[in-house]
Design an enzyme around this catalytic site. Structure first.
Site, short mmCIF file in Angstrom:
data_model
loop_
_atom_site.label_atom_id
_atom_site.label_comp_id
_atom_site.label_asym_id
_atom_site.label_seq_id
_atom_site.Cartn_x
_atom_site.Cartn_y
_atom_site.Cartn_z
CD GLN A 59 -2.23 1.30 2.91
OE1 GLN A 59 -1.61 0.74 3.82
NE2 GLN A 59 -3.31 2.01 3.12
CB SER A 66 3.93 -3.38 5.45
OG SER A 66 4.13 -2.67 6.64
CD GLU A 122 -2.37 10.12 19.31
OE1 GLU A 122 -1.95 9.50 18.31
OE2 GLU A 122 -2.18 9.70 20.48
CD GLU A 158 -5.03 0.36 7.16
OE1 GLU A 158 -5.33 1.35 6.47
OE2 GLU A 158 -3.89 0.10 7.54
#
Lengths: 375, 411
Positions: free
Chosen positions: B134, B169, B394, B254
């Site tokens: 991604q 990744s 956050e 996701e």
């Protein structure tokens, strides 16, 4: 026995919850509640019993006080998760009435066996009741009582008795010659004196009740067994009251954060306000998930009920404190005044936070189960 | 009957039975190498090949992509991926290596790609033959994802891509990348577009993949540099300028909040690896000596351990409640909490375990005396990957505050 995926929360339960929300919102919206219970701001005010007995009568007629009476004893035998849904709405309305006490007494009586049948009939007939178990120190151990019974009469004082000024019956634990017994007492019997406590919470009343050779019916000679069976349900419903009240605190504070502007922005724009309110929401959802799990265990997996109810009330007790502090803090100056409604819920929650064991106490009991017994 | 099997439809019940039988016969044997804690830390070819072979056999047996239509290589079933997942997890299979492909690329390509592209890409994605990565984050675009600067310039029916992606990744093994980039510099959101890009074929020819090393010492993620890479327009997903909307489909899935269930499997541990959940935390507390007694006798640790246990139970029960409409007030209120709860829970459990381990918490993988083979310090360090990646905690709190509670946008 495995739990059903939906916690046993069926259509009837959903209808009951909706009906309860409407009943409380129509009959005692928060402005009316404030008028009813907060007419005297004097910090030196004495004990008060402020409630709408006429609305309580309607709740009894709706059958809400008989929901938890087992079918075998002539009640409705609703799943506990359905009762919990109703109690969430009670908490959301901060509604003053002896419903929790009456349900709590029902759980204990239902665990007492045949000798408690007449007492359960009293509740079925619409009598309000409350538990008188606690000693002067406010010990949360269910076996702590200062009462003594001998020759069929009770003596001594029970402390921290909830909504004692609103009930017809008391379910008291007392030391007997044979151990620890449970007694069903008419609140108006000769020798019973209800001494109201001057408390912070305006939506409940509390008292210490003295017994002077009071005639009482022994409904169980083994109080500990009955109380241990009943306490998971008692803890679960208090968690439900707290979750409902916390949802009111959350929604009310979010609404304020969306309207009040400072530095040209709504308060909710600032992450120092937004993020803790999200944490309140997450806390409520954790408590709701835990309490439905505990309620479902009470119905279908009794061997796990105590463990799960400790989890639910430990989380709920912490939530009561957190949601309350945030609701006042984020209302700012107005939140610190008597005229702003948030103090009603703040006070109810601080009362609930330490009612049947606080977070640390329940975690300590849970640790005994999970860390000290064989794996 | 297991609790999860209770509410199965007849199709699901039959499929569950099939999965169970197939897994009993075909679950792979012990891996030849130490497996990492998650697919995102696959470091070596032998690890990858073992895991790819497993994914391929599970796909060919029909356990992966069950709910996608058959035309794109799926199983054409209704709400059955959940069943396969439960059975694969219960059977403690190895995890699936093509995790970004399955969880993010597949639903995105499915909802936004042209028919021909779906038919070509999805079967090899499901089988794990093509590993996906991604390309979202950049050095200057982390939490503020819409500020990506990687740029595609139009030349005829081709696009020429230049830019720099990070935290990518699996890029070192990936054939394909889902790529969020900019096609217009004058609009922040409406200037974004979304492509799928065959990066492996372009290595050394416009694409450079450089490994980044994590705080654990593992590799697994990379930076990817594009220099004048030419890409065909047919690799674009959805319309030009709709990249942000397409990216939302990716992110929703996701965070486990999308329509399509992501295939999940796992549980198998190899060699020195151990679970890092609250059950193993309790085990650690019972077996760790402290003074005359156990760490489990320390009242402060007892309280901390119980907090973690309660939080884990709450998460489990919140997932259960998410599946019951009657117990939801707002459709996204629980699904949008998943990622935040799971990642912060993992962090709390691992942090508590290090407190319980005390001095022995200093011992890492290669030390014979390390509790649980050194997995606890590794789990704690890796948990920050979870609380930072895919939208930091956050950012998650912003999303919850804005989309569920309706508070003013913090940007």
């Amino acid at each position: 026995m495995a739990q059903p995926n939906d916690f046993g929360f069926g259509e009837e339960a959903a209808m009951l919850k909706d009906a309860a929300r409407k009943f409380f919102a129509d009959n005692l919206p928060v402005a009316a509640l404030h008028q009813l219970v907060a007419d005297n701001h004097d910090p030196d005010r004495g004990p008060a019993v402020a409630w709408r007995e006429d609305l309580w009568r309607q709740m009894v007629e709706l059958g809400w006080t008989a929901l938890a009476i087992p079918e075998a004893a002539g009640g409705l035998g609703m799943p506990l998760v359905a009762v919990a849904g109703l109690v969430e709405e009670l908490g959301r309305a901060a509604f003053p009435c002896p419903l929790l006490g009456t349900l709590n007494a029902t759980f204990v009586l239902a665990a007492c066996g045949d000798r408690a049948a007449a007492a359960l009939d009293d509740i079925g007939a619409g009598r309000a009741a409350t538990l008188a178990l606690t000693n002067r120190d406010g010990d949360w151990n269910p076996a702590a009582t200062e009462l003594r019974a001998s020759g069929g009469t009770l003596s001594g004082t029970a402390w921290f008795v909830q909504d004692a000024g609103k009930v017809d019956r008391l379910l008291a634990a007392a030391h007997t010659e044979g151990g620890l017994g449970l007694f069903w007492v008419d609140a108006g019997a000769a020798g019973v004196r209800v001494h109201g406590d001057a408390i912070v919470d305006l939506t409940r009343d509390q008292a210490h009740v003295s017994f002077d050779n009071v005639e009482a019916v022994e409904v169980s000679a083994n109080a500990l067994a009955a109380l241990n069976t009943a306490f998971p349900a008692i803890w679960t419903l208090l968690a439900a009251d707290i979750a409902g009240a916390a949802e009111w605190q959350l929604q009310t504070t979010v609404e304020y954060a969306n309207t009040r502007k400072q530095f040209d922005r709504p308060l909710g724009f600032f992450q120092a306000v937004k993020h803790p309110l999200v944490d309140v929401m997450i806390g409520i959802d954790e408590v709701r998930s835990l309490l439905y799990n505990a309620a479902c265990a009470c119905d279908t997996e009794p061997e796990k009920a105590g463990q799960y109810a400790h989890m639910a009330l430990a989380a709920a007790s912490d939530l009561a404190g957190f949601a309350s502090s945030r609701s006042v803090q984020y209302h700012g100056g107005i939140g610190f005044t008597w005229e702003c409604f948030v103090h009603l819920y703040f006070k109810r929650q601080k009362h609930s936070q330490a009612l049947w064991g606080d977070g640390a106490w329940h975690r300590a009991r849970l640790a005994e189960i999970l860390l000290d017994t064989a794996a | 009957m297991s609790a999860s099997a209770r509410k199965d439809t007849p199709e699901q019940a039959e499929f569950r039975q099939y999965c169970r039988q197939w897994l009993a016969q075909h679950k792979p044997g012990e891996p030849p190498v130490r497996l990492p804690q998650s697919p995102l830390e696959i470091m070596t070819e032998p690890q990858l090949h073992y895991l790819q072979a497993w994914q391929k056999s599970a796909y060919e047996a029909g356990l992966i992509g069950c709910d996608y239509p058959q035309e794109v290589g799926g199983g054409g079933r209704g709400d059955c991926q959940r069943i396969a997942n439960q059975e694969m997890i219960a059977a403690r299979t190895p995890f699936l290596p093509n995790v970004i492909g399955l969880g993010m690329a597949a639903p995105t390509v499915f909802y936004h790609g042209q028919e021909e592209l779906k038919r070509r890409l999805l079967p090899r994605l499901f089988s794990g033959e093509d590993i996906w990565c991604q390309g979202f984050s950049e050095p200057g675009a982390g939490s503020d994802l819409a500020s990506v600067q990687t740029f595609a310039e139009r030349r005829g029916d081709k696009w020429v891509i230049n830019g720099h992606k990070v935290w990518t990744s699996l890029a070192h093994f990936a054939e394909w990348m889902i790529l969020l980039l900019r096609t217009d510099r004058s609009h922040k959101y409406d200037g974004l577009s979304y492509f799928v890009v065959p990066i492996r074929a372009a290595l050394g020819k416009g694409v450079t993949v450089r490994p980044l090393i994590k705080i654990t010492g593992e590799t697994g993620f990379n930076e990817v540099i594009f220099e004048d890479l030419e890409v065909d327009d047919s690799y674009r997903l959805d319309e030009l300028g709709k990249g942000w909307q397409v990216a939302m489909t990716t992110l929703l899935h996701e965070r486990s909040a999308g329509e399509l269930q992501t295939p999940r499997a796992g549980g198998m541990k190899s060699g020195a690896t151990h679970d890092t959940n609250s059950r193993s935390l309790i085990e650690l507390a019972r077996t760790t000596r402290r003074g005359e007694g156990r760490a489990a006798d320390d009242p402060v640790l007892r309280d901390r351990i119980m907090r973690a246990v309660i939080r884990e139970k709450a998460f489990e029960q919140t997932l259960r409640r998410s599946r019951n409409q009657a117990l939801l007030d707002h459709p996204m209120r629980l699904p949008l909490q998943n990622k935040l709860l799971a990642s912060e829970l993992a962090q709390e459990v691992a942090d508590t375990a290090l407190a319980v381990a005390g001095a022995a918490g200093s011992l890492y993988l290669a030390d014979d005396n390390a509790p649980a083979g050194g997995q606890w310090p590794m789990a704690y360090m890796n948990s920050f990957g979870m609380t930072i990646a895919a939208g930091t905690s956050e950012v998650q709190r912003n999303i919850l505050g804005e989309r569920v509670l309706g508070m003013s946008k913090s940007k």
